[in-house]
Design a protein around this motif. Structure first.
Motif, PDB file in Angstrom:
ATOM      1  N   TRP A 183       0.858  -1.211  -0.124  1.00 38.98           N
ATOM      2  CA  TRP A 183       0.107  -0.011  -0.056  1.00 38.98           C
ATOM      3  C   TRP A 183       0.921   1.326   0.163  1.00 38.98           C
ATOM      4  CZ3 TRP A 183      -5.321  -0.123  -0.330  1.00 38.98           C
ATOM      5  CH2 TRP A 183      -5.914  -1.252  -0.231  1.00 38.98           C
ATOM      6  N   ARG A 186       0.390   5.790  -0.485  1.00 38.32           N
ATOM      7  CA  ARG A 186      -0.402   6.903  -0.198  1.00 38.32           C
ATOM      8  C   ARG A 186       0.177   8.196  -0.882  1.00 38.32           C
ATOM      9  NH1 ARG A 186      -0.778   7.254   6.394  1.00 38.32           N
ATOM     10  NH2 ARG A 186       1.385   8.564   6.748  1.00 38.32           N
ATOM     11  N   TYR A 220      -4.959   6.268  -0.950  1.00 37.17           N
ATOM     12  CA  TYR A 220      -4.382   4.978  -0.665  1.00 37.17           C
ATOM     13  C   TYR A 220      -4.524   4.256  -2.117  1.00 37.17           C
ATOM     14  CZ  TYR A 220      -3.882   6.252   4.002  1.00 37.17           C
ATOM     15  OH  TYR A 220      -3.175   6.958   5.192  1.00 37.17           O
TER      16      TYR A 220
END
Length: 118
Positions: free
Chosen positions: A36, A38, A94
């Protein structure tokens, strides 16, 4: 080719929790590291958390250690990001990402917005 679709973003208050999910489809027979990232308004895209394709080991950015947890479900081809004790500075889009190699992530989702208010 691999397709990634994120879900679970939204507007929450500081201190709340949120769970993001990413569905991985396409060439899922090949193993991938998943992660992930962001991107906050006016800033670059930053690494948040990653999980290894082989042993499931995880790594986190210092800013989220102890608050966020990344996990993967290989049977269902999903990766999740559990976010606890959210702060306004966690506000960002995200992105879920996958890589078949060991360097850059070549597959990206479209992103999901997370907004944390005071």
């Amino acid at each position: 080719q691999v397709q990634l679709v994120e879900s679970g973003g939204g507007l929450v208050q500081a201190g709340d929790s949120l769970r993001l999910s990413c569905a991985v489809s396409g060439r899922t027979s090949s193993p991938y590291d998943l992660a992930w990232f962001r991107q906050a308004p006016g800033k670059g895209r930053l690494f948040v958390a990653g999980i290894n394709r082989s042993d499931g080991s995880t790594v986190y950015a210092d800013s989220v250690k102890g608050r966020f947890t990344i996990s993967r479900d290989n049977a269902n081809n999903t990766v999740a990001l559990q976010m606890n004790t959210l702060k306004p500075e966690d506000t960002a889009v995200y992105y879920c990402a996958a890589r078949s190699g060991i360097y850059s992530y070549e597959y990206w989702g479209q992103g999901t917005q997370v907004t944390v208010s005071l």
